[in-house]
Design a protein around this motif. Structure first.
Motif, PDB file in Angstrom:
ATOM      1  N   TYR A  20       2.847 -11.860  -9.123  1.00  0.00           N
ATOM      2  CA  TYR A  20       1.665 -11.658  -8.166  1.00  0.00           C
ATOM      3  C   TYR A  20       0.601 -11.840  -8.811  1.00  0.00           C
ATOM      4  CZ  TYR A  20      -1.384  -9.178  -5.151  1.00  0.00           C
ATOM      5  OH  TYR A  20      -2.466  -8.941  -4.246  1.00  0.00           O
ATOM      6  N   GLN A  21      -0.074 -11.689  -9.761  1.00  0.00           N
ATOM      7  CA  GLN A  21      -1.340 -11.878 -10.618  1.00  0.00           C
ATOM      8  C   GLN A  21      -1.428 -13.444 -10.928  1.00  0.00           C
ATOM      9  OE1 GLN A  21      -3.449  -9.451 -10.789  1.00  0.00           O
ATOM     10  NE2 GLN A  21      -4.854 -11.148 -11.196  1.00  0.00           N
ATOM     11  N   ASP A  22      -0.447 -14.180 -11.294  1.00  0.00           N
ATOM     12  CA  ASP A  22      -0.418 -15.527 -11.406  1.00  0.00           C
ATOM     13  C   ASP A  22      -0.799 -16.186 -10.015  1.00  0.00           C
ATOM     14  OD1 ASP A  22       0.423 -15.321 -13.903  1.00  0.00           O
ATOM     15  OD2 ASP A  22       2.539 -16.072 -13.462  1.00  0.00           O
ATOM     16  N   ALA A  23      -0.076 -15.733  -8.850  1.00  0.00           N
ATOM     17  CA  ALA A  23      -0.471 -16.115  -7.644  1.00  0.00           C
ATOM     18  C   ALA A  23      -1.955 -15.946  -7.382  1.00  0.00           C
ATOM     19  CB  ALA A  23       0.560 -15.569  -6.506  1.00  0.00           C
ATOM     20  N   MET A  24      -2.534 -14.717  -7.454  1.00  0.00           N
ATOM     21  CA  MET A  24      -3.898 -14.432  -7.330  1.00  0.00           C
ATOM     22  C   MET A  24      -4.671 -15.257  -8.137  1.00  0.00           C
ATOM     23  SD  MET A  24      -5.991 -12.528  -5.471  1.00  0.00           S
ATOM     24  CE  MET A  24      -5.131 -11.034  -4.863  1.00  0.00           C
ATOM     25  N   SER A  41       7.960 -16.070  -2.357  1.00  0.00           N
ATOM     26  CA  SER A  41       8.996 -15.722  -3.198  1.00  0.00           C
ATOM     27  C   SER A  41       9.059 -14.005  -3.341  1.00  0.00           C
ATOM     28  CB  SER A  41       9.054 -16.539  -4.385  1.00  0.00           C
ATOM     29  OG  SER A  41      10.187 -15.709  -5.321  1.00  0.00           O
ATOM     30  N   LEU A  42       7.856 -13.393  -3.947  1.00  0.00           N
ATOM     31  CA  LEU A  42       7.801 -12.277  -4.047  1.00  0.00           C
ATOM     32  C   LEU A  42       7.952 -11.305  -2.623  1.00  0.00           C
ATOM     33  CD1 LEU A  42       4.909 -11.834  -6.348  1.00  0.00           C
ATOM     34  CD2 LEU A  42       7.361 -11.282  -7.142  1.00  0.00           C
ATOM     35  N   ASN A  47       7.961  -7.442  -1.868  1.00  0.00           N
ATOM     36  CA  ASN A  47       6.990  -6.926  -2.413  1.00  0.00           C
ATOM     37  C   ASN A  47       5.873  -6.733  -1.251  1.00  0.00           C
ATOM     38  OD1 ASN A  47       4.348  -7.439  -3.806  1.00  0.00           O
ATOM     39  ND2 ASN A  47       5.254  -7.431  -5.558  1.00  0.00           N
ATOM     40  N   ALA A  48       5.292  -5.765  -1.240  1.00  0.00           N
ATOM     41  CA  ALA A  48       4.487  -5.169  -0.237  1.00  0.00           C
ATOM     42  C   ALA A  48       2.906  -5.989  -0.237  1.00  0.00           C
ATOM     43  CB  ALA A  48       4.095  -3.763  -0.050  1.00  0.00           C
ATOM     44  N   LYS A  49       2.729  -6.182  -1.414  1.00  0.00           N
ATOM     45  CA  LYS A  49       1.378  -6.672  -1.711  1.00  0.00           C
ATOM     46  C   LYS A  49       1.375  -8.134  -1.392  1.00  0.00           C
ATOM     47  CE  LYS A  49      -0.599  -3.429  -5.239  1.00  0.00           C
ATOM     48  NZ  LYS A  49      -1.279  -2.797  -4.275  1.00  0.00           N
ATOM     49  N   ALA A  50       2.452  -8.831  -2.021  1.00  0.00           N
ATOM     50  CA  ALA A  50       2.770 -10.295  -1.546  1.00  0.00           C
ATOM     51  C   ALA A  50       2.784 -10.644  -0.006  1.00  0.00           C
ATOM     52  CB  ALA A  50       4.197 -10.657  -2.346  1.00  0.00           C
ATOM     53  N   GLN A  51       3.526  -9.443   0.630  1.00  0.00           N
ATOM     54  CA  GLN A  51       3.649  -9.791   2.229  1.00  0.00           C
ATOM     55  C   GLN A  51       2.460  -9.773   2.766  1.00  0.00           C
ATOM     56  OE1 GLN A  51       6.286  -6.450   2.554  1.00  0.00           O
ATOM     57  NE2 GLN A  51       8.272  -7.691   2.484  1.00  0.00           N
ATOM     58  N   THR A  52       1.375  -8.835   2.337  1.00  0.00           N
ATOM     59  CA  THR A  52       0.234  -8.819   2.739  1.00  0.00           C
ATOM     60  C   THR A  52      -0.588 -10.214   2.689  1.00  0.00           C
ATOM     61  OG1 THR A  52       0.131  -6.377   2.277  1.00  0.00           O
ATOM     62  CG2 THR A  52      -1.999  -7.393   2.550  1.00  0.00           C
ATOM     63  N   LYS A  76       3.479  -6.488   9.081  1.00  0.00           N
ATOM     64  CA  LYS A  76       4.423  -5.187   9.762  1.00  0.00           C
ATOM     65  C   LYS A  76       5.247  -5.116   8.335  1.00  0.00           C
ATOM     66  CE  LYS A  76       4.161  -6.213  14.715  1.00  0.00           C
ATOM     67  NZ  LYS A  76       4.989  -6.792  15.694  1.00  0.00           N
ATOM     68  N   LYS A  77       5.865  -6.036   7.592  1.00  0.00           N
ATOM     69  CA  LYS A  77       6.633  -5.655   6.609  1.00  0.00           C
ATOM     70  C   LYS A  77       6.032  -4.874   5.559  1.00  0.00           C
ATOM     71  CE  LYS A  77      10.375  -9.269   6.495  1.00  0.00           C
ATOM     72  NZ  LYS A  77      11.084  -8.248   6.680  1.00  0.00           N
ATOM     73  N   ALA A  78       4.914  -5.296   5.210  1.00  0.00           N
ATOM     74  CA  ALA A  78       4.039  -4.353   4.279  1.00  0.00           C
ATOM     75  C   ALA A  78       3.712  -3.100   4.955  1.00  0.00           C
ATOM     76  CB  ALA A  78       2.918  -5.208   3.919  1.00  0.00           C
ATOM     77  N   VAL A  79       3.376  -2.946   6.202  1.00  0.00           N
ATOM     78  CA  VAL A  79       2.973  -1.722   6.647  1.00  0.00           C
ATOM     79  C   VAL A  79       4.240  -0.650   6.616  1.00  0.00           C
ATOM     80  CG1 VAL A  79       2.681  -0.445   8.703  1.00  0.00           C
ATOM     81  CG2 VAL A  79       1.286  -2.550   8.166  1.00  0.00           C
ATOM     82  N   ASN A  80       5.401  -1.249   6.841  1.00  0.00           N
ATOM     83  CA  ASN A  80       6.640  -0.373   6.628  1.00  0.00           C
ATOM     84  C   ASN A  80       6.868   0.151   5.234  1.00  0.00           C
ATOM     85  OD1 ASN A  80       7.292  -0.898   9.375  1.00  0.00           O
ATOM     86  ND2 ASN A  80       8.734  -2.285   8.873  1.00  0.00           N
ATOM     87  N   GLN A  81       5.855  -0.430   4.408  1.00  0.00           N
ATOM     88  CA  GLN A  81       5.960   0.216   2.894  1.00  0.00           C
ATOM     89  C   GLN A  81       4.719   0.979   2.713  1.00  0.00           C
ATOM     90  OE1 GLN A  81       7.936  -2.448  -0.073  1.00  0.00           O
ATOM     91  NE2 GLN A  81       7.761  -4.005   1.587  1.00  0.00           N
ATOM     92  N   SER A  82       4.017   1.031   3.869  1.00  0.00           N
ATOM     93  CA  SER A  82       2.637   1.817   3.571  1.00  0.00           C
ATOM     94  C   SER A  82       1.521   1.180   2.726  1.00  0.00           C
ATOM     95  CB  SER A  82       2.741   3.179   2.940  1.00  0.00           C
ATOM     96  OG  SER A  82       3.606   3.993   3.711  1.00  0.00           O
TER      97      SER A  82
END
Length: 136
Positions: A20-24, A41-42, A47-52, A76-82
């Motif tokens: 995730y950090q590499d992507a950021m 991929s994440l 991975n909710a942060k990656a989905q966001t 929505k996928k990330a929201v489902n994980q709050s």
């Protein structure tokens, strides 16, 4: 044993964080293509942060064409994980009717829920949109 599975989960989560950090880092350098594929991929692995981030890239048209239906799908996928940032951005999508059916009620619920988490990024979003005349 559950201790072994906890260690395994922790290692996986450390690997996911590194990716995730590499992507950021790629994103911040303007290498949107690398960021997109690393996050995608994440995101596909839940991975909710990656989905966001993938949702945001579709929302902003970074590397991919702007697609509000695609951005709301990932939010929505990330929201489902709050995930608070996804809650805020999906709330904004509902407010403006971008990729979802306009709904002030759904918007208010999601944005209020996100702000209540105290997430620093969400509070920055709120302050920015307040400065643009939005009232949350």
């Amino acid at each position: 044993s559950s201790a072994a599975s906890d260690v395994y989960k922790r290692q996986l989560s450390n690997i996911a964080f590194a990716d995730y950090q590499d992507a950021m880092d790629s994103y911040n350098k303007g290498d949107f293509k690398s960021a997109f594929y690393e996050w995608k991929s994440l995101a596909l692995n839940g991975n909710a942060k990656a989905q966001t981030e993938i949702g945001s890239m579709y929302f902003n048209g970074d590397y991919v064409s702007v697609s509000y239906s695609e951005s709301s799908y990932w939010f929505k996928k990330a929201v489902n994980q709050s995930e608070p940032r996804a809650q805020f951005l999906l709330g904004l999508s509902y407010l403006l009717g971008l990729g979802v059916t306009k709904s002030k009620l759904e918007s208010a619920y999601l944005i209020d829920t996100a702000i209540a988490t105290g997430n620093k990024d969400v509070l920055k979003f709120r302050d920015y949109f307040n400065s643009q005349g939005f009232d949350f």
